[in-house]
Write a protein that holds these residues in place. Structure first.
Motif, mmCIF file in Angstrom:
data_model
loop_
_atom_site.group_PDB
_atom_site.id
_atom_site.type_symbol
_atom_site.label_atom_id
_atom_site.label_comp_id
_atom_site.label_asym_id
_atom_site.label_seq_id
_atom_site.Cartn_x
_atom_site.Cartn_y
_atom_site.Cartn_z
ATOM 1 N N TYR A 36 -12.780 9.835 0.916
ATOM 2 C CA TYR A 36 -11.140 9.416 2.083
ATOM 3 C C TYR A 36 -11.389 7.843 2.198
ATOM 4 N N ALA A 37 -12.788 6.968 1.830
ATOM 5 C CA ALA A 37 -12.796 5.516 1.768
ATOM 6 C C ALA A 37 -11.436 4.949 1.093
ATOM 7 N N TYR A 38 -12.065 5.701 0.105
ATOM 8 C CA TYR A 38 -10.098 4.664 -1.503
ATOM 9 C C TYR A 38 -8.901 5.332 -0.706
ATOM 10 N N VAL A 39 -8.521 6.953 0.277
ATOM 11 C CA VAL A 39 -7.380 6.883 0.832
ATOM 12 C C VAL A 39 -6.757 5.744 1.706
ATOM 13 N N SER A 40 -8.076 5.712 2.423
ATOM 14 C CA SER A 40 -7.477 4.621 3.363
ATOM 15 C C SER A 40 -7.437 3.468 3.417
ATOM 16 N N ARG A 41 -8.071 3.223 1.508
ATOM 17 C CA ARG A 41 -7.308 1.268 1.314
ATOM 18 C C ARG A 41 -6.550 1.674 0.231
ATOM 19 N N GLY A 42 -5.826 2.935 0.014
ATOM 20 C CA GLY A 42 -4.225 2.553 -0.263
ATOM 21 C C GLY A 42 -4.923 2.880 -1.930
ATOM 22 N N GLN A 43 -6.185 3.119 -2.619
ATOM 23 C CA GLN A 43 -6.348 3.333 -3.458
ATOM 24 C C GLN A 43 -6.611 4.857 -3.988
ATOM 25 N N LEU A 44 -6.541 6.010 -3.151
ATOM 26 C CA LEU A 44 -5.914 7.227 -3.245
ATOM 27 C C LEU A 44 -5.003 7.902 -2.585
ATOM 28 N N SER A 45 -4.051 8.864 -3.553
ATOM 29 C CA SER A 45 -2.779 9.489 -2.612
ATOM 30 C C SER A 45 -4.246 10.713 -2.394
ATOM 31 N N SER A 46 -3.542 11.495 -1.108
ATOM 32 C CA SER A 46 -3.977 12.696 -0.920
ATOM 33 C C SER A 46 -2.944 14.039 -0.494
ATOM 34 N N ARG A 47 -3.140 14.700 -0.556
ATOM 35 C CA ARG A 47 -2.081 16.236 0.174
ATOM 36 C C ARG A 47 -2.872 17.830 1.053
ATOM 37 N N MET A 77 1.302 -1.108 -0.002
ATOM 38 C CA MET A 77 0.192 0.256 -0.259
ATOM 39 C C MET A 77 0.878 1.559 -0.115
ATOM 40 N N ARG A 78 -0.007 2.594 -0.468
ATOM 41 C CA ARG A 78 1.492 3.130 -0.967
ATOM 42 C C ARG A 78 1.105 4.209 0.400
ATOM 43 N N ASP A 79 1.423 5.087 0.526
ATOM 44 C CA ASP A 79 1.673 5.663 1.986
ATOM 45 C C ASP A 79 0.395 7.393 1.390
ATOM 46 N N GLN A 80 -0.566 6.989 1.892
ATOM 47 C CA GLN A 80 -1.385 8.242 1.986
ATOM 48 C C GLN A 80 -0.845 9.571 1.464
ATOM 49 N N GLU A 81 0.192 10.118 2.385
ATOM 50 C CA GLU A 81 0.297 11.701 1.978
ATOM 51 C C GLU A 81 1.030 11.461 1.182
ATOM 52 N N THR A 82 1.853 12.417 0.306
ATOM 53 C CA THR A 82 2.485 12.533 -0.553
ATOM 54 C C THR A 82 2.892 13.753 -0.994
ATOM 55 N N ALA A 83 5.023 13.409 -1.007
ATOM 56 C CA ALA A 83 5.582 14.717 -1.796
ATOM 57 C C ALA A 83 4.459 15.379 -2.237
ATOM 58 N N PRO A 84 4.922 16.810 -2.582
ATOM 59 C CA PRO A 84 4.602 17.679 -3.268
ATOM 60 C C PRO A 84 4.760 17.352 -4.898
ATOM 61 N N ASP A 85 3.845 17.559 -6.431
ATOM 62 C CA ASP A 85 4.209 17.268 -7.259
ATOM 63 C C ASP A 85 3.009 18.269 -7.850
ATOM 64 N N HIS A 86 4.318 19.109 -8.538
ATOM 65 C CA HIS A 86 4.009 20.568 -9.561
ATOM 66 C C HIS A 86 3.370 20.117 -10.557
ATOM 67 N N THR A 87 3.621 19.718 -10.919
ATOM 68 C CA THR A 87 3.503 19.177 -12.380
ATOM 69 C C THR A 87 2.119 18.596 -13.025
ATOM 70 N N SER A 88 1.026 18.077 -11.300
ATOM 71 C CA SER A 88 -0.285 17.932 -11.995
ATOM 72 C C SER A 88 -1.181 18.773 -11.963
ATOM 73 N N ARG A 89 -2.198 18.926 -12.240
ATOM 74 C CA ARG A 89 -3.668 19.598 -11.675
ATOM 75 C C ARG A 89 -4.311 19.258 -9.645
ATOM 76 N N ARG A 90 -4.246 19.421 -9.321
ATOM 77 C CA ARG A 90 -4.945 18.953 -8.048
ATOM 78 C C ARG A 90 -6.226 19.247 -8.344
ATOM 79 N N LEU A 91 -7.438 18.239 -7.234
ATOM 80 C CA LEU A 91 -8.711 18.895 -7.295
ATOM 81 C C LEU A 91 -9.110 18.825 -5.904
ATOM 82 N N SER A 92 -10.286 19.427 -5.326
ATOM 83 C CA SER A 92 -10.975 19.673 -3.841
ATOM 84 C C SER A 92 -11.650 17.998 -3.747
#
Length: 418
Positions: A32-43, A1-16
């Motif tokens: 947020y359930a997707y985040v907890s299961r490792g299917q999405l990363s958030s910042r 599972m990837r970490d839930q919080e990732t380093a900043p990435d200025h090359t991709s658009r961010r969504l709320s």
């Protein structure tokens, strides 16, 4: 599972969170359930107003979800829809992994419904109808012609109950569950009572009994009715249930989704089959022999009602469970003998087993109910399953139940008609 919080990435658009939820077609909490299961990363948003999500990653998840959870074509060209509710396997079926016949025999209809909705058993669960809903439903039902059938009455009652519910458009899980717990008893209360001194409290089976027969209920017969309701709560994607999921996919509120199911239920190949079996058993009892009655059915080009089921190679487990209870009712003996005569007579040419419609017919005949009683039992019972499927569909992408048509007409351009 990837970490839930990732380093900043200025090359991709961010969504709320809101934008992500809209793109995925889910509620914000599901994001947020997707985040907890490792299917999405958030910042964390630098402004401290919540989290942001990588647009490319969200779009990839949306495409993957569409492939995995959308309507697909199974073998034989049939539609296939993912569900966690009911599994039918050979000669058994399960509600959320639990043997459905054992659940229905040991627990009340209300408890079985709660299990199907939530995956949690609520011992002693009861359903209560709001006075305003019952009053509106009864006024509407009483305005129908006397010859209206039970499904007509139930559909009108559902529409009337919706009209007095200001929260009907709230599709959150808690509100839909609240609707389910009040709609089902409202439907029962809206049906005209047949037994004197009836009450609209206590177990739902007892309330329904008073709408089906003038006979005084004994505990064994009430248990059989309660078990029948539990057995019929759900049966995977039957035609009426598919209609409910289509309505829910378009985000119709639960009352409208249930109304869609009731509309399909009136077909002679679905909910009305129990009434046909009821009339057949009365004919067998009058004749004293199943042979001429079966012959008349076949001569008219009809299938013998109450026999065979396309999903079960052997006996319908719902019929098996209900027949076991009917064997304990002394007043059911004549109807049981008539049903067994039908099965034996038909087996000379086609080895078909009894299905739940025949078991329901034995019950309704034995308890002095009318031919429409089986359809009423079926409709009330299945309402709980319809709402379970609607709840499940509300959690999927909206409008996913939209198959493409295969056009076979004249190829354009064609000249304008004159």
């Amino acid at each position: 599972m990837r970490d839930q919080e990732t380093a900043p990435d200025h090359t991709s658009r961010r969504l709320s969170t809101r934008e992500t939820a809209e793109l995925l077609g889910v509620k914000p909490e599901t994001v947020y359930a997707y985040v907890s299961r490792g299917q999405l990363s958030s910042r964390r948003d630098p402004g401290g107003r919540g989290s942001t999500f990588d647009a490319t990653e969200v779009e990839a998840l949306a495409r993957r979800n569409k492939r995995e959870s959308g309507v697909s074509s199974a073998s034989g060209g049939e539609l296939s829809v993912r569900t966690r509710l009911t599994l039918i396997d050979k000669d058994r079926y399960y509600f959320r992994g639990v043997d459905a016949t054992e659940l229905a025999v040991r627990h009340s209809y209300e408890e079985v419904a709660e299990w199907l909705w939530t995956g949690t058993l609520r011992p002693g669960a009861t359903f209560t109808a709001p006075k305003a809903s019952v009053a509106a439903a009864r006024r509407s039902v009483n305005a129908l012609p006397e010859h209206s059938d039970p499904v007509d009455r139930l559909r009108v009652a559902a529409i009337a109950a919706a009209a007095v519910d200001p929260l009907r458009f709230d599709l959150s899980e808690g509100t839909v569950l609240g609707t389910a717990r009040t709609l089902i008893p409202t439907l029962v209360a809206a049906l005209p009572p047949r037994a004197p001194g009836h009450r609209d409290d206590g177990p739902l089976a007892r309330r329904l009994w008073a709408r089906l027969t003038i006979r005084i209920a004994d505990e064994a017969s009430l248990h059989a009715l309660d078990t029948a309701l539990g057995l019929l709560v759900d049966h995977d994607l039957a035609a009426s249930t598919l209609a409910v999921r289509v309505a829910a996919s378009a985000r119709a509120h639960p009352y409208a989704a249930v109304s869609a199911g009731l509309g399909v239920l009136e077909g002679p190949l679905h909910g009305a089959a129990g009434g046909l079996a009821h009339r057949m058993l009365l004919d067998v009892l009058d004749e004293g022999d199943a042979a001429p009655v079966v012959a008349d059915e076949l001569r008219a080009g009809r299938r013998v009602p109450g026999l065979g089921h396309r999903l079960y190679p052997g006996e319908d487990p719902r019929a098996r469970a209900l027949f076991a209870l009917l064997d304990e009712l002394p007043h059911a003996a004549p109807a049981l003998a008539a049903a067994r005569d039908v099965v034996t007579t038909t087996a000379r040419h086609a080895p078909l087993h009894a299905n739940v419609d025949l078991a329901l017919a034995v019950f309704t005949v034995a308890c002095g109910m009318g031919a429409s009683a089986a359809e009423t039992i079926f409709a009330v019972a299945r309402t709980a399953g319809w709402i379970a499927h609607a709840l499940e569909e509300y959690g999927e992408h909206p409008l996913r139940m939209r198959p493409s048509g295969t056009y076979v007409g004249e190829r354009p351009p064609q000249p304008l008609p004159e």
